[in-house]
Enzyme design. Structure first.
Site, PDB file in Angstrom:
ATOM      1  N   GLU A 234      14.040   0.174 -10.480  1.00 23.72           N
ATOM      2  CA  GLU A 234      12.528   0.688 -10.365  1.00 23.72           C
ATOM      3  C   GLU A 234      11.989   0.556  -8.894  1.00 23.72           C
ATOM      4  OE1 GLU A 234       8.804   1.009  -9.756  1.00 23.72           O
ATOM      5  OE2 GLU A 234       8.277  -0.464 -11.176  1.00 23.72           O
ATOM      6  N   CYS A 268       3.450   0.473  -7.591  1.00 23.67           N
ATOM      7  CA  CYS A 268       3.875   1.749  -7.403  1.00 23.67           C
ATOM      8  C   CYS A 268       3.941   2.795  -7.965  1.00 23.67           C
ATOM      9  CB  CYS A 268       5.775   1.119  -7.860  1.00 23.67           C
ATOM     10  SG  CYS A 268       6.590  -0.014  -7.048  1.00 23.67           S
TER      11      CYS A 268
END
Length: 461
Positions: A234, A268
């Site tokens: 990720e 993020c």
């Protein structure tokens, strides 16, 4: 980077740690391998008992660990407490759902007979020790969303946390030990990034998961590929936030502020690129800029602080360079954009408009409270701008038009589409991205199965 707690609110070094040597790393790898042999045979009932107890321990420690997180990486303390509560919730969710998520699957009898067999089933079996390379921005949540499903699946965990959150890393190891797990089930490896390659190449480590930067992801994926080991990555995100004429503008602008500055903008999945239909652009921009200006920036340990410092001096410098490059190239800075005087690594909530494709800020992730604002003539152009990014983590769409929703769900290049709301992670929903945002999924049934050996068992007639 030294392994140390440096308070980003004032730059003061609070604690430093020596990295573990080769002998200690070897001892911990041996312990992980030996523990897995036994732990893998435990029942779901026993694993759930331990994980529920870990959630209780975390609840009891919430106030203390929240202050630790805030002093290590600068998030407002209210958000730190919320992060701890979210982690406990996720542990309880996996404790209650893992057995069903990993239940044996039985193919149809017709397919079994067609294969020439009498019966068959598919099992989910644990892999072994899994290395987790985790970031500083959500120092509890990023770890727990790996650890909870991995432990419930029967794996054991090895944590290499970011070097600027060592106290949180050690707390996590202690958390599981206090809950009653044997020491080898979850261990913190207090090492620098230079040690990751050797640890991942060790045959006793069966897989890896990483949340972090694209360069870090490339390095781990390269080593894992060389060793033929499973990875989940990720990485970065530059999430688009589309606003169409039918949207509730007041609500869209209010949520946009939170979506951009959550965790001091260091997320993020924070919305970063705000793409607004020209018919409502001016009205949205006015509301959005006013909301960003109104935020209280200050000491993250104060309860009413909404935006604290960035986690590091380098992080602030990187953000400044993106804004300054855009300004020099003709962008308009509608608010913020100037480093404040005084101690700490603060940067004000900032909105940058008139962004073009040639500017670095258009292509690179802004990891801090800086938003870019785009005007789109119609939905077609909005989708084109949204997809004009190397990242594809999540996305946000504000519209009351179901045809527009369907179009965005179909065409946006992202791992998630959140309609009339802010992107958030929840243990019930898969989380991850496409393009340079990584691969694989965390959370939900998809996440718990990532580190399982999916085994076919077939019996002849």
């Amino acid at each position: 980077m030294p392994i140390a707690t440096v308070n980003p609110a004032n730059g003061e070094t609070l604690k430093t740690y020596e990295a573990m040597g080769e002998e200690e790393i070897e001892r911990r790898l041996q312990l992980a391998e030996a523990t897995f042999r036994t732990y893998r045979t435990t029942s779901f009932e026993e694993r759930a008992r331990l994980l529920n107890r870990a959630a209780e321990v975390l609840d009891e420690a919430q106030q203390d660990i929240a202050r630790v997180m805030t002093t290590e990486m600068g998030k407002p303390v209210k958000q730190a407490r919320a992060e701890a509560a979210k982690c406990a919730k996720a542990m309880r969710w996996y404790a209650g759902h893992a057995e069903a998520l990993l239940a044996d699957e039985e193919p149809s009898q017709a397919d079994v007979e067609d294969s020439g067999g009498a019966r068959a089933r598919v099992l989910y079996r644990p892999l072994g020790p899994v290395l987790a390379v985790m970031p500083w921005n959500f120092p509890l949540w990023q770890v727990i969303r790996f650890a909870a499903p991995a432990l419930m699946a029967g794996n054991v965990g090895l944590l290499k946390h970011a070097s600027n959150v060592p106290q949180t890393a050690l707390f996590l190891e202690d958390l599981f030990h206090q809950a009653g797990y044997t020491p080898g089930c979850f261990q913190t490896l207090l090492v620098g990034s230079g040690a990751i390659d050797d640890i991942l190449r060790d045959e006793r480590v069966k897989a890896a998961t990483l949340t972090g930067s694209e360069p870090a992801g490339r390095a781990v994926a390269s080593t894992a590929g060389d060793m033929v080991k499973k990875t989940v990555l990720e990485l970065g995100g530059s999430d688009p936030y589309l606003v169409m004429p039918s949207a509730d503008l007041d609500r869209a602008a209010e949520v946009a502020v939170t979506a951009r500055v959550q965790n001091n903008g260091q997320s993020c999945i924070a919305a970063k690129r705000f793409i607004v239909h020209t018919d409502v652009y001016d009205r949205f921009a006015e509301r959005f800029v006013a909301g960003m200006k109104a935020l209280k920036v200050g000491d993250p340990l104060e309860e009413d602080t909404e935006v604290g410092p960035l986690s590091s001096e380098q992080g602030r410098t990187d953000l400044e360079e993106l804004v300054d490059d855009a300004r020099r190239s003709g962008a308009s800075v509608l608010c913020g954009g100037e480093r404040p005087d005084g101690p700490g690594w603060y940067y004000p909530p900032t909105v940058v408009a008139d962004v073009t494709r040639e500017m670095r800020i258009h292509r690179e992730e802004t990891f801090g409270p800086v938003a870019t604002l785009y005007r789109a003539a119609d939905l077609d152009e909005a989708v084109l701008i949204a997809n004009d990014s190397p990242f594809g983590l999540s996305s946000n769409v504000w519209t009351q038009d179901e045809a527009e929703v369907d179009r965005c769900v179909r065409d946006l290049e992202a791992g998630g589409v959140f309609v009339n709301g802010m992107t958030a992670s929840h243990p019930a929903f898969p989380f991850g991205g496409v393009k340079r945002s990584g691969y694989g999924r965390e959370l939900s049934g998809h996440g718990i199965r990532e580190f399982c050996n999916i085994t076919t068992v077939w019996h002849g007639a």
